[in-house]
Design an enzyme around this catalytic site. Structure first.
Site, PDB file in Angstrom:
ATOM      1  N   ASP A  19      46.822  34.750  48.977  1.00 45.01           N
ATOM      2  CA  ASP A  19      46.526  33.680  49.941  1.00 45.01           C
ATOM      3  C   ASP A  19      47.795  33.013  50.464  1.00 45.01           C
ATOM      4  OD1 ASP A  19      43.645  33.941  49.430  1.00 45.01           O
ATOM      5  OD2 ASP A  19      44.097  32.981  47.516  1.00 45.01           O
ATOM      6  N   HIS A  47      42.264  37.996  54.623  1.00 44.75           N
ATOM      7  CA  HIS A  47      43.360  37.607  55.510  1.00 44.75           C
ATOM      8  C   HIS A  47      42.785  36.850  56.701  1.00 44.75           C
ATOM      9  CE1 HIS A  47      46.265  41.026  54.078  1.00 44.75           C
ATOM     10  NE2 HIS A  47      45.992  40.135  53.154  1.00 44.75           N
ATOM     11  N   ARG A 150      37.139  59.504  36.790  1.00 42.15           N
ATOM     12  CA  ARG A 150      36.910  60.725  37.563  1.00 42.15           C
ATOM     13  C   ARG A 150      35.437  61.020  37.851  1.00 42.15           C
ATOM     14  NH1 ARG A 150      40.836  61.633  33.970  1.00 42.15           N
ATOM     15  NH2 ARG A 150      39.500  62.785  32.502  1.00 42.15           N
ATOM     16  N   GLN A 222      46.043  41.020  48.272  1.00 42.88           N
ATOM     17  CA  GLN A 222      46.285  40.250  47.050  1.00 42.88           C
ATOM     18  C   GLN A 222      47.783  39.945  46.931  1.00 42.88           C
ATOM     19  OE1 GLN A 222      44.141  43.268  46.376  1.00 42.88           O
ATOM     20  NE2 GLN A 222      42.450  41.954  46.971  1.00 42.88           N
ATOM     21  N   THR A 237      43.981  41.794  39.598  1.00 45.29           N
ATOM     22  CA  THR A 237      43.065  42.667  40.319  1.00 45.29           C
ATOM     23  C   THR A 237      43.198  44.077  39.742  1.00 45.29           C
ATOM     24  OG1 THR A 237      42.271  43.245  42.537  1.00 45.29           O
ATOM     25  CG2 THR A 237      44.665  43.281  42.193  1.00 45.29           C
ATOM     26  N   VAL A 297      39.011  32.824  51.249  1.00 48.03           N
ATOM     27  CA  VAL A 297      38.379  33.478  52.400  1.00 48.03           C
ATOM     28  C   VAL A 297      37.218  34.350  51.941  1.00 48.03           C
ATOM     29  CG1 VAL A 297      38.751  35.136  54.272  1.00 48.03           C
ATOM     30  CG2 VAL A 297      40.508  33.443  53.753  1.00 48.03           C
ATOM     31  N   LYS A 300      35.077  31.731  48.839  1.00 48.95           N
ATOM     32  CA  LYS A 300      34.753  30.362  49.245  1.00 48.95           C
ATOM     33  C   LYS A 300      35.007  29.363  48.111  1.00 48.95           C
ATOM     34  CE  LYS A 300      33.333  32.309  52.998  1.00 48.95           C
ATOM     35  NZ  LYS A 300      34.286  32.432  54.123  1.00 48.95           N
TER      36      LYS A 300
END
Length: 426
Positions: A19, A47, A150, A222, A237, A297, A300
């Site tokens: 962000d 973004h 996989r 990120q 992440t 974004v 929220k």
């Protein structure tokens, strides 16, 4: 934009916890680019770009697609939720973006996000209880898990034989021992929409690079501190958000990466749980959160707020070797009496300064932060476009950050609009 070295790719990456305002820099740089790429993450990214009085929110589409002359590429390292992608395309078209579908290319190697992945994400977060990671619950982590074990499904599977695709999907469901869910998409309609967009992006990108006729920009999603390997694990992440992810997520040789630009806020934010040494839990943090409109974004959720942390950024610089930085949202700090910058961490047990960024989150949770305190400027910087227009105290802030980091700050964001930016010749 600084002229790229011929045949090399420029990269924009976040240097904090996301962000930072990467979309704004990508929007600026894409004006002189012909190709903009995403290389990792999924629709857990967010973004924001303000252009022509219109506010655009991007999650999967490269934000550089706002430029009508840009070809947008979603690389193989991205995981794609087709419903979310098609909705995002429709919303962009409704807001006036032209030729979105015809200017978009999607790697046939992208892994697909299904509702089963989102359900697993939700259930795992619930099972963690108070130790939840604060994921977006978009199914990104479980999709990368399917990829690594996989048994994931890729765009090329969807575009191939439908019987084989169905069989593979059933195997995926069986593997995670969940009830077979509906795909949640109209498959035939999706195939029709995808048909003109899917390509072998590895071949496409490398041909463009070798031609030396395309100016290519890669926008990271990120941020470095959320990188699966280098971030504040496990509160990270599921992809590589650092410069290495550009190579694996697009099929590019490291020798093709030219300039790497880092983006930082004039303060620090973080969404979800995890260590945050410079976090503000007082009225100042609340003030910055409200003035900076710090809401996720994608989620929220209210973002956590802290002072600018140069220890974090120096660590990100070690990994990514930034050529220059963009410092955003300096105008959010306009009303403060004083501004602080975190410059070192102290081990509370030994009283000594840490010589490296801790890999253990439990250590990071207990460090004592050393701050440099500067006077506030108490004058509006909103909309400034020339460095000399900034108040003296604001320039001292910028130059102090530069000195602590030893990285030039080339761009300074002074507002939400695309032209509220200072470009310095450093």
């Amino acid at each position: 934009m600084t002229k790229s070295v011929e045949g090399l790719v420029s990269v924009v990456l976040g240097a904090q916890w996301g962000d930072e305002g990467k979309g704004k820099l990508v929007d600026l740089l894409s004006e002189s680019c012909s190709v903009v790429c995403r290389c990792q993450g999924g629709n857990n990214a967010g973004h924001t770009v303000v252009a022509g009085g219109q506010e655009y929110f991007f999650h999967l589409l490269p934000s550089g697609i706002v430029n009508p002359n840009v070809l947008a590429v979603i690389g193989n390292g991205v995981v794609v939720n087709l419903q979310a992608l098609f909705q995002e395309i429709d919303e962009a078209v409704c807001k006036g973006l032209l030729d979105v579908s015809s200017r978009l290319r999607i790697s046939d190697r992208c892994h697909l996000v299904f509702d089963i992945h989102q359900e697993i994400d939700r259930m795992e977060e619930e099972l963690r209880g108070e130790n939840s990671l604060g994921t977006t619950k978009k199914g990104i982590g479980p999709t990368y898990s399917s990829k690594v074990t996989r048994n994931g499904l890729r765009v090329c599977d969807l575009m191939g034989d439908w019987v084989q695709f169905t069989a593979k999907y059933k195997e995926l469901v069986k593997y995670v021992k969940r009830r077979y869910p509906k795909l949640g998409i109209n498959v035939e309609e999706s195939l029709e929409k995808l048909s003109g967009m899917v390509c072998d992006s590895v071949i496409l990108i490398n041909k463009l690079v070798k031609s030396k006729q395309a100016n290519i920009l890669v926008e990271g999603a990120q941020s470095c501190m959320l990188d699966i390997d280098f971030g504040t694990y496990p509160h990270v992440t599921s992809s590589n958000c650092s410069v290495g992810g550009v190579c694996t997520g697009l099929g590019l040789s490291p020798s093709r990466v030219g300039r790497v630009y880092g983006v930082i806020k004039a303060y620090t934010t973080r969404v979800g749980s995890g260590p945050f040494p410079s976090e503000l839990l007082d009225g100042i943090g609340e003030f910055i959160q409200k003035k900076g409109c710090e809401w996720g974004v994608t989620t929220k959720r209210k973002r956590r707020i802290g002072w600018l942390d140069t220890v974090v950024i120096r660590y990100a610089h070690i990994i990514n070797d930034f050529n220059a930085l963009a410092l955003t949202k300096i105008d959010v700090l306009d009303d403060l009496e004083e501004v602080k910058i975190a410059k070192a961490y102290i081990d509370p047990e030994t009283g000594r300064e840490l010589d490296s960024f801790p890999s253990d989150s439990s250590v990071l949770n207990h460090v004592v932060v050393v701050y440099e305190t500067l006077p506030g400027w108490k004058t509006s910087t909103h909309g400034c476009r020339v460095y000399e227009e900034l108040p003296t105290a604001a320039k001292v802030f910028v130059e102090t950050v530069e000195k602590l980091l030893n990285i030039p700050i080339r761009w300074i964001g002074t507002g939400a609009s695309r032209d509220s930016i200072i470009i310095r010749s450093v």
